[in-house]
Enzyme design. Structure first.
Site, short mmCIF file in Angstrom:
data_model
loop_
_atom_site.label_atom_id
_atom_site.label_comp_id
_atom_site.label_asym_id
_atom_site.label_seq_id
_atom_site.Cartn_x
_atom_site.Cartn_y
_atom_site.Cartn_z
NE ARG A 12 17.96 76.41 -1.70
CZ ARG A 12 17.26 77.48 -2.03
NH1 ARG A 12 16.70 77.56 -3.25
NH2 ARG A 12 17.10 78.48 -1.19
NE ARG A 23 16.43 50.70 10.13
CZ ARG A 23 16.54 50.15 11.33
NH1 ARG A 23 15.46 49.78 12.00
NH2 ARG A 23 17.72 49.93 11.85
CD GLU A 35 10.48 53.84 18.75
OE1 GLU A 35 11.07 53.20 17.88
OE2 GLU A 35 10.51 55.08 18.83
CE LYS A 37 19.14 53.23 13.46
NZ LYS A 37 18.47 53.16 14.74
#
Length: 293
Positions: free
Chosen positions: A105, A52, A185, A152
């Site tokens: 970058r 994950r 959630e 996440k």
């Protein structure tokens, strides 16, 4: 005890672990993380957590400067260095040090941090008393956004705002809806409800694919409990026989009241307890964990 922290390949005392003020993880929340548990000398579902972590990094075009094998060994070694058998482990990978601009970058190399501690999120008594929750006004991020909920990332402001709202109203936890009004959630947890002996949980499209969530689904199916991964709304939430949350830090946590309304009998229910017992039985074992020592 003075813990040591893994910081870019070095093990340093926690009081000396420093990240630059120009690190884009601090400046912009540009990075990813995991929460992992170790029980009785075994790191629980370590491979799933690593997968994950690397998937989240790929989604934001962040190249982790360690192979999975190297990262696995770093996690195990920080536990050995601190002589820990039970712990909560937090690997963090930031974009690294850059300038005050957004351009990634300008960040020469990602920063890798691994910290750990052992602290129960809610305490052992939570299974007896349960938690009080509210449905907050903060809506979870839609999957159509450029940073979908399954990544996440270090940008947790949505979750933090949900938790602040719960704090303001004196609740233990927050439950978020998605932009369509479906239950989504908790502030840092997946949501399950029990209706007529069957489990219901939101589909992965709108939520983080929790490792504990998947474990609970597998445990329920092994117990002969039907599991539905489907949308449901507030009516189903309020009238459920049982509601519980799952997460690495939380494990399995019963919710006994939502928005002032008792859930079921207003106490942790039998299926929640049964799944909690099954979950505890598989932690700290070689079947589900990677040995530290």
């Amino acid at each position: 005890m003075m813990l040591k922290i893994y910081l870019d390949g070095r093990f340093v005392p926690e009081t000396e672990a420093r990240v630059s003020v120009f690190d884009h993880g601090l400046l912009y929340g540009d990075g990813v993380f995991e929460g992992i548990r170790a029980y009785n000398g075994y790191v629980f579902k370590l491979e799933a957590h690593l997968e994950r972590l690397y998937a989240s990094a790929r989604a934001i075009l962040l190249e982790i400067p360690l192979t999975k094998d190297q990262f696995r060994e770093a996690i195990l070694e920080i536990l050995r260095v601190n002589n820990l058998r039970d712990a909560y482990i937090r690997p963090v990978v930031t974009r690294g040090v850059g300038d005050l601009g957004l351009d990634p970058r300008k960040c020469a190399r990602p920063t890798v941090i691994i910290t750990e501690e052992w602290k129960s999120l809610y305490g052992a008594q939570v299974l007896e008393r349960g938690l009080r929750a509210i449905v907050v006004t903060v809506r979870n991020r839609p999957p159509e956004s450029l940073l979908p909920p399954m990544v996440k990332s270090l940008n947790y402001l949505t979750n933090i705002l949900a938790r602040i709202e719960a704090n303001v109203y004196g609740a233990d936890e927050a439950i978020m809806l998605d932009i369509q009004g479906h239950v989504s959630e908790g502030s840092a947890d997946n949501v399950f409800i029990v209706r007529d002996g069957e489990l219901y949980t939101p589909p992965l499209l709108h939520i983080l694919p929790g490792i504990t969530r998947q474990t609970v689904i597998e445990l329920a199916q092994a117990e002969g409990i039907t599991v539905h991964e489907t949308h449901f709304g507030l009516a189903e939430l309020y009238t459920a026989n049982e509601v519980f949350l799952t997460g690495t830090a939380a494990e399995i946590v019963p919710i006994v009241e939502i928005d002032g309304q008792a859930i079921g009998e207003g106490k942790p229910g039998p299926i929640t307890r049964r799944l909690w017992e099954r979950f505890k039985a598989i932690t700290g074992t070689p079947e589900t964990g990677t040995p530290i020592y």
